[in-house]
Design a protein around this motif. Sequence first.
Motif, PDB file in Angstrom:
ATOM      1  N   PRO A  26     -72.519  30.688   4.829  1.00  0.00           N
ATOM      2  CA  PRO A  26     -73.500  32.261   3.517  1.00  0.00           C
ATOM      3  C   PRO A  26     -72.630  33.071   2.689  1.00  0.00           C
ATOM      4  N   LEU A  27     -73.668  33.437   1.097  1.00  0.00           N
ATOM      5  CA  LEU A  27     -72.416  34.590   0.583  1.00  0.00           C
ATOM      6  C   LEU A  27     -72.582  35.631   1.083  1.00  0.00           C
ATOM      7  N   ASP A  28     -73.756  35.960   1.379  1.00  0.00           N
ATOM      8  CA  ASP A  28     -73.961  37.269   2.338  1.00  0.00           C
ATOM      9  C   ASP A  28     -72.987  37.330   3.777  1.00  0.00           C
ATOM     10  N   TYR A  29     -72.491  36.445   3.965  1.00  0.00           N
ATOM     11  CA  TYR A  29     -72.367  36.767   5.446  1.00  0.00           C
ATOM     12  C   TYR A  29     -70.787  37.687   5.706  1.00  0.00           C
ATOM     13  N   GLN A  30     -71.018  39.013   6.921  1.00  0.00           N
ATOM     14  CA  GLN A  30     -69.921  39.613   7.049  1.00  0.00           C
ATOM     15  C   GLN A  30     -69.617  39.365   8.400  1.00  0.00           C
ATOM     16  N   PRO A  31     -68.456  39.717   8.786  1.00  0.00           N
ATOM     17  CA  PRO A  31     -67.349  39.502  10.267  1.00  0.00           C
ATOM     18  C   PRO A  31     -68.190  40.326  11.347  1.00  0.00           C
ATOM     19  N   PRO A  32     -68.752  39.944  12.170  1.00  0.00           N
ATOM     20  CA  PRO A  32     -69.070  40.868  12.925  1.00  0.00           C
ATOM     21  C   PRO A  32     -68.637  42.217  12.945  1.00  0.00           C
ATOM     22  N   THR A  33     -68.888  43.533  13.285  1.00  0.00           N
ATOM     23  CA  THR A  33     -68.135  44.478  13.345  1.00  0.00           C
ATOM     24  C   THR A  33     -67.114  44.847  14.332  1.00  0.00           C
ATOM     25  N   GLU A  34     -67.332  44.261  15.394  1.00  0.00           N
ATOM     26  CA  GLU A  34     -66.106  44.509  16.560  1.00  0.00           C
ATOM     27  C   GLU A  34     -65.345  43.863  16.706  1.00  0.00           C
ATOM     28  N   LYS A  35     -65.349  42.435  15.783  1.00  0.00           N
ATOM     29  CA  LYS A  35     -64.385  41.884  15.620  1.00  0.00           C
ATOM     30  C   LYS A  35     -63.730  41.761  14.964  1.00  0.00           C
TER      31      LYS A  35
ATOM     32  N   SER B 288     -58.194  35.414  30.752  1.00  0.00           N
ATOM     33  CA  SER B 288     -57.391  35.578  32.106  1.00  0.00           C
ATOM     34  C   SER B 288     -56.766  37.041  31.062  1.00  0.00           C
ATOM     35  N   ALA B 289     -56.144  37.119  29.909  1.00  0.00           N
ATOM     36  CA  ALA B 289     -54.667  37.707  29.384  1.00  0.00           C
ATOM     37  C   ALA B 289     -55.766  39.401  29.089  1.00  0.00           C
ATOM     38  N   PHE B 290     -56.876  39.509  28.885  1.00  0.00           N
ATOM     39  CA  PHE B 290     -57.591  40.068  28.156  1.00  0.00           C
ATOM     40  C   PHE B 290     -58.615  40.931  28.382  1.00  0.00           C
ATOM     41  N   GLY B 291     -59.476  39.987  29.378  1.00  0.00           N
ATOM     42  CA  GLY B 291     -60.510  40.397  30.144  1.00  0.00           C
ATOM     43  C   GLY B 291     -61.652  40.875  29.272  1.00  0.00           C
ATOM     44  N   GLU B 292     -62.061  42.352  29.224  1.00  0.00           N
ATOM     45  CA  GLU B 292     -63.088  42.639  28.144  1.00  0.00           C
ATOM     46  C   GLU B 292     -62.905  43.008  26.887  1.00  0.00           C
ATOM     47  N   ASN B 293     -61.398  42.718  26.302  1.00  0.00           N
ATOM     48  CA  ASN B 293     -60.931  42.854  24.839  1.00  0.00           C
ATOM     49  C   ASN B 293     -61.219  41.433  24.540  1.00  0.00           C
ATOM     50  N   GLN B 294     -61.394  40.898  25.471  1.00  0.00           N
ATOM     51  CA  GLN B 294     -61.132  39.295  24.165  1.00  0.00           C
ATOM     52  C   GLN B 294     -62.430  39.341  23.297  1.00  0.00           C
ATOM     53  N   ARG B 295     -63.401  40.436  23.591  1.00  0.00           N
ATOM     54  CA  ARG B 295     -64.286  40.543  22.592  1.00  0.00           C
ATOM     55  C   ARG B 295     -64.586  40.551  21.075  1.00  0.00           C
ATOM     56  N   PHE B 296     -63.291  41.577  20.720  1.00  0.00           N
ATOM     57  CA  PHE B 296     -62.297  42.093  19.604  1.00  0.00           C
ATOM     58  C   PHE B 296     -61.748  40.627  18.340  1.00  0.00           C
TER      59      PHE B 296
ATOM     60  N   LEU C 112     -55.679  41.519  12.407  1.00  0.00           N
ATOM     61  CA  LEU C 112     -54.317  40.638  12.675  1.00  0.00           C
ATOM     62  C   LEU C 112     -55.173  39.492  12.220  1.00  0.00           C
ATOM     63  N   ILE C 113     -54.073  38.340  11.482  1.00  0.00           N
ATOM     64  CA  ILE C 113     -55.095  37.240  11.363  1.00  0.00           C
ATOM     65  C   ILE C 113     -54.497  36.253  11.937  1.00  0.00           C
TER      66      ILE C 113
ATOM     67  N   TYR D  77     -62.231  32.414   2.395  1.00  0.00           N
ATOM     68  CA  TYR D  77     -62.652  32.669   3.391  1.00  0.00           C
ATOM     69  C   TYR D  77     -62.048  34.622   3.539  1.00  0.00           C
ATOM     70  N   LEU D  78     -60.467  34.580   3.479  1.00  0.00           N
ATOM     71  CA  LEU D  78     -59.681  35.837   4.057  1.00  0.00           C
ATOM     72  C   LEU D  78     -60.317  36.550   2.346  1.00  0.00           C
ATOM     73  N   ASN D  79     -59.901  36.123   1.105  1.00  0.00           N
ATOM     74  CA  ASN D  79     -60.067  36.706  -0.133  1.00  0.00           C
ATOM     75  C   ASN D  79     -61.065  37.774  -0.032  1.00  0.00           C
ATOM     76  N   GLN D  80     -62.143  37.067   0.639  1.00  0.00           N
ATOM     77  CA  GLN D  80     -63.548  37.758   0.816  1.00  0.00           C
ATOM     78  C   GLN D  80     -63.451  39.250   2.077  1.00  0.00           C
ATOM     79  N   HIS D  81     -62.935  38.464   3.225  1.00  0.00           N
ATOM     80  CA  HIS D  81     -63.190  39.450   4.165  1.00  0.00           C
ATOM     81  C   HIS D  81     -61.650  40.105   5.484  1.00  0.00           C
ATOM     82  N   LYS D  82     -60.261  38.729   4.745  1.00  0.00           N
ATOM     83  CA  LYS D  82     -59.325  39.602   5.598  1.00  0.00           C
ATOM     84  C   LYS D  82     -59.441  40.947   5.851  1.00  0.00           C
ATOM     85  N   THR D  83     -59.906  42.017   5.076  1.00  0.00           N
ATOM     86  CA  THR D  83     -59.521  43.382   5.451  1.00  0.00           C
ATOM     87  C   THR D  83     -60.254  44.027   6.485  1.00  0.00           C
ATOM     88  N   HIS D  84     -61.064  43.224   6.334  1.00  0.00           N
ATOM     89  CA  HIS D  84     -61.753  42.992   8.439  1.00  0.00           C
ATOM     90  C   HIS D  84     -61.006  43.121   9.396  1.00  0.00           C
ATOM     91  N   TYR D  85     -59.761  42.346   9.480  1.00  0.00           N
ATOM     92  CA  TYR D  85     -58.911  42.317  10.391  1.00  0.00           C
ATOM     93  C   TYR D  85     -57.972  42.597  10.242  1.00  0.00           C
TER      94      TYR D  85
END
Length: 608
Positions: free
Chosen positions: A445-454, A483-491, A549-550, A539-547
């Motif tokens: 969707p055009l108005d899509y935004q990645p989840p905040t914690e990701k 196995s490697a990251f436990g709860e941090n996988q949610r990011f 690491l890619i 997608y990256l042009n629109q949202h890569k500043t959110h991340y």
Amino acid sequence: MTDTSVYQTTVQRKAGRIGALHLRRNGIALPPLSTPILYPVVAFMTSTNTNGGGIWKYLLKDVMKHNVPMLSQVLHFLDFNLTGNTIGYWREKSMRERYRDPNGPYDAPMFLDSGGFKLLYNTGISLSEFGIHKETAADDILDFQLTLGGDIIASLDYPLPPGLVRSEAETRMNRSLKNAFRVVEKLAEMENPPYLYICCHGQSREDIQDYVMQVFERLADVPSFGLAVGSLVPLRGENDSEVLSRICGVLDAIPESARDRTPIHAFGVSGNLTPILAYLGVDSLDSTSYVQAARSQSYAHPDTQKKLKILELDSMECTCRVCQETSLEEMQQAFMEPKSYRRTSTGKYKSYYYAKIALHNFEMEVKSLDNMVQAIEADNSLEALVNYAAKARGVREAVSWLVENNHEFAAKMSKMVVSFPKRITTQPTKQILSLNYTPDSFSIPLDYQPPTEKRVLLTIPCAGKKPYSLSRTHSIVNDKLRSAFGENQRFIHKITLSGLYGPVPEEFESEEAVVHYDFQLLPQNAAQIQLSADRFNTYLNQHKTHYELIIGYVTSRAYRKVLELVEKQHQDFILLPTKPKQKRLSEFFRHIHLDELIEILSNALTAN
């Protein structure tokens, strides 16, 4: 004997039979081809000349030297990234003529399949540079088969993936029938035609029965042709009972008057099912598993067929000709050396030894079939099958199906096994798939935004099983991350790279168009590769500043091509594995590559 190629049953038993395929090449009769028979599947258009091909170079040399009948599909060159000019070179001579100089004369029969399954998911790909056009595909494929010198050919068909919606399945079956009848007409105009196998498809036993009955109604005046059962490979292992059921559907539908002159071939389902299929009445099978196992250095035990790692063997206690002429110590030395694509200290390339393992594996499959052939000759096939079923690995579902559908087998089996678990007849909910979805069927969707914690974007390729998260590839990555990251996988924000749609964020995995499409990207589908890359770049042009690491983790050639285009546009994009030995799916599961992924992700995730 007639002046055309024919099949004749020579020994008919209650279970299984022995026959002979009498072939003619350029009007000259060949030695009868005894059945049941197992064909090794080979690739010979692998490079710009006969010197390339890695493992295939050595396999072909051996197979041709020993005049082993072989099977190939004419579109296999699509796996080797060859150009139209190169295929023009291959079409100038028959396969026998082309390889006569390096390998010597080859007189055994060659079975050439159409390779229709190669186009299953890529109907839009253009093969015009190879002389194959959409409007005349059946004729063009036939011309290709004839040019390459096929003694036996299969008509161009349209396989049915499991779960395909009924309307699309009917359309594909009708197209396969139309092509088959067209090929029959073309061959009737030839003076010395090859022997034809008509490909058969269906979504059930009853379905394929109807298909075969249509074939015989239309071709009642054709003296001899074979039936090649397709659409079985995706069922193999997952649903062996359905494989056997559809084979029996074909056998049921052959008119009694035509039974002893109609050979049956089963595409792609040999292995541990081989003795069972021969018992049911299948006359020929083909194997690719002998090569697939060898690529992971897996060696078939001479007695149990269990796959053993070649580096873990102390000896090769096998009497097959391959093992008798091969040094285990020399082979292990070559495999332990780090160099690839160069001669090892033994003076030979590693591909030479991979070929030796493959040839041994094939000999073991042939041995398994020969045991059943001997039992059929001795009218002892039931006893032989019971003995095999009691010891064989990985045939539980097939044996359960036989117990339910063959009373004599069930009675014999009950005397050897105290109890045999009944097959679970309640099937899981079938995945409904369609080949009619297009790239426009899904978009973010055009108005899509990645989840905040990701904060970390991880893209991995799509999978046949939907939703993606239930697939083997996605499950393995998910387990590794947990196995490697436990709860941090949610990011981590998982974005699947779909060959049809481009990027699919994990939040959309359950969308109808994402769950029900079926598509597999080919390396030759340049337009679709570019489309997927363009969508990912957008997608990256629109949202890569959110991340922070890619990362992309992809090993298959086609999907890696997509991300290589993305990498050119985004310098901060990290494409893994950095040094895959080969661009194929098997590399995806290698621990060294998964460990590299975890190490790169750790930089962003363990700091929080």
